[in-house]
Design an enzyme around this catalytic site. Structure first.
Site, mmCIF file in Angstrom:
data_model
loop_
_atom_site.group_PDB
_atom_site.id
_atom_site.type_symbol
_atom_site.label_atom_id
_atom_site.label_comp_id
_atom_site.label_asym_id
_atom_site.label_seq_id
_atom_site.Cartn_x
_atom_site.Cartn_y
_atom_site.Cartn_z
ATOM 1 N N SER A 1 63.907 32.371 45.606
ATOM 2 C CA SER A 1 64.031 31.929 44.217
ATOM 3 C C SER A 1 65.065 30.830 44.139
ATOM 4 O O SER A 1 65.969 30.753 44.978
ATOM 5 C CB SER A 1 64.480 33.093 43.330
ATOM 6 N N TYR B 1 70.418 39.998 42.572
ATOM 7 C CA TYR B 1 69.169 39.302 42.887
ATOM 8 C C TYR B 1 69.463 38.022 43.679
ATOM 9 O O TYR B 1 68.808 37.735 44.691
ATOM 10 C CB TYR B 1 68.457 38.974 41.573
#
Lengths: 245, 77
Positions: free
Chosen positions: A139, A152
């Protein structure tokens, strides 16, 4: 252009917006595809839509014993495992000072440790075959960081460095390990954003729009192909030009 | 030569692409037969499959030569 006939691919998180498109793209290129995810119904629906080269392989990646089993199940169902796409991921957002150990650990378990275990499990067959493609969906936040997503972002940055390490170990065996880092993509998850939130996010995106899951899948297809044999240890950013730092 | 030694030699010859004559009792996989560290991992995996045994990591580290491999597998198989 990209022909994956005879190759067998496992896609985790195939019940999600991006994972489903990745599975479609690989299938359309001729691959046999194993669809993994936690929600059985969407997996079955996708398998029915695709056809006989699709196999449903439910797995909860937070159950690490089940993760080891998944590779065996995929190999048994498809005959081999040539392409592994680690797409599944979870978020447990919270401000750093309020983040619980559980929120931290669950995200690390699914997004980093399960990816490690799946790669380790898949390597044996790839080493023997002297061919393999591993594509990890990371990401933009693994590069930029993001408030509320320390867990994350850490897992995604960890996946990136892990991929580079493995890429160096197995490059001589024609196994490539790469990452695809999507920016803001139109999925059920981002549908919840209101217009104001969207506008704010898009300020930093030169393309001026969100990406489509198909645009992420196209990058995965390329990295899975024979044509991408000389690309390893890299990250393909699919983010409309956002985060060029 | 024992059956085990023959089978081990066959794996080594095939995997490392070396001549059978070079695979002697004291031949080191890395120093004499041109294996890299990944080759040694693959050899151990191949031995495990061929003989249906588990070779733990600490034992694998002691297998440096063809003779080491035959000795370990003979005792484990």
């Amino acid at each position: 252009m990209f022909d994956l006939t005879g190759k067998c691919a496992l896609v985790t998180g195939a019940s999600g917006g991006i994972g489903g498109e990745i599975a479609r793209a690989l299938y359309a290129a001729g691959a046999t595809v194993g669809l993994s995810g936690t929600r059985l119904e969407p997996l079955q629906a996708l398998a029915a839509e695709l056809g006989e080269r699709a196999h449903v392989l439910p797995c909860n990646l937070s159950d690490l014993a089940a993760v080891d089993e998944l590779i065996k199940q995929a190999t048994t169902a498809m005959g081999s495992l040539d392409i592994l796409v680690n797409n599944a991921g979870i978020t447990r957002d919270n401000l750093f000072m309020r983040m619980s150990d559980e929120e931290w650990q669950s995200v690390i378990d699914v997004n980093l440790t399960a990816t490690f275990r799946l790669m380790r499990g898949a390597l044996r067959g790839m080493m023997k075959a002297r061919w393999g493609r591993i594509i990890n969906i990371t990401s933009v936040v693994g590069h930029s960081g993001n408030p509320g997503q320390a867990n994350y972002a850490a897992a995604k940055a960890g996946t990136l460095a892990m991929s580079k390490s493995l890429a160096q170990e197995v490059a001589s065996r024609n196994i490539t390990v790469n990452c695809v880092a999507p920016g803001l993509i139109e999925t059920p998850m981002t549908e919840k954003l209101n217009d104001e939130q969207r506008a704010k996010i898009l300020v930093g995106v030169p393309a001026g729009r969100m990406g489509k899951p198909q645009e992420v899948a196209a990058g995965v297809l390329y990295l899975a192909s024979q044509e991408a044999a000389y690309i390893t240890g890299t990250t393909l950013h699919i983010n409309g030009g956002g985060d060029m730092s | 030569m024992s059956d085990i030694a023959d089978r081990v030699k066959k794996i080594v010859v095939e995997h490392l692409g070396v001549e059978a004559e070079k695979v002697t009792e004291t031949a080191s996989f890395i120093d004499d037969l041109g294996a890299d560290s990944l080759d040694t991992v693959e050899l151990v995996m191949a031995f495990e499959e061929e003989f249906g045994i588990e070779i733990p990591d600490d034992a694998a580290e002691t297998i440096q030569t063809f003779g080491d491999a035959v000795k370990f597998i003979s005792s484990a198989a």
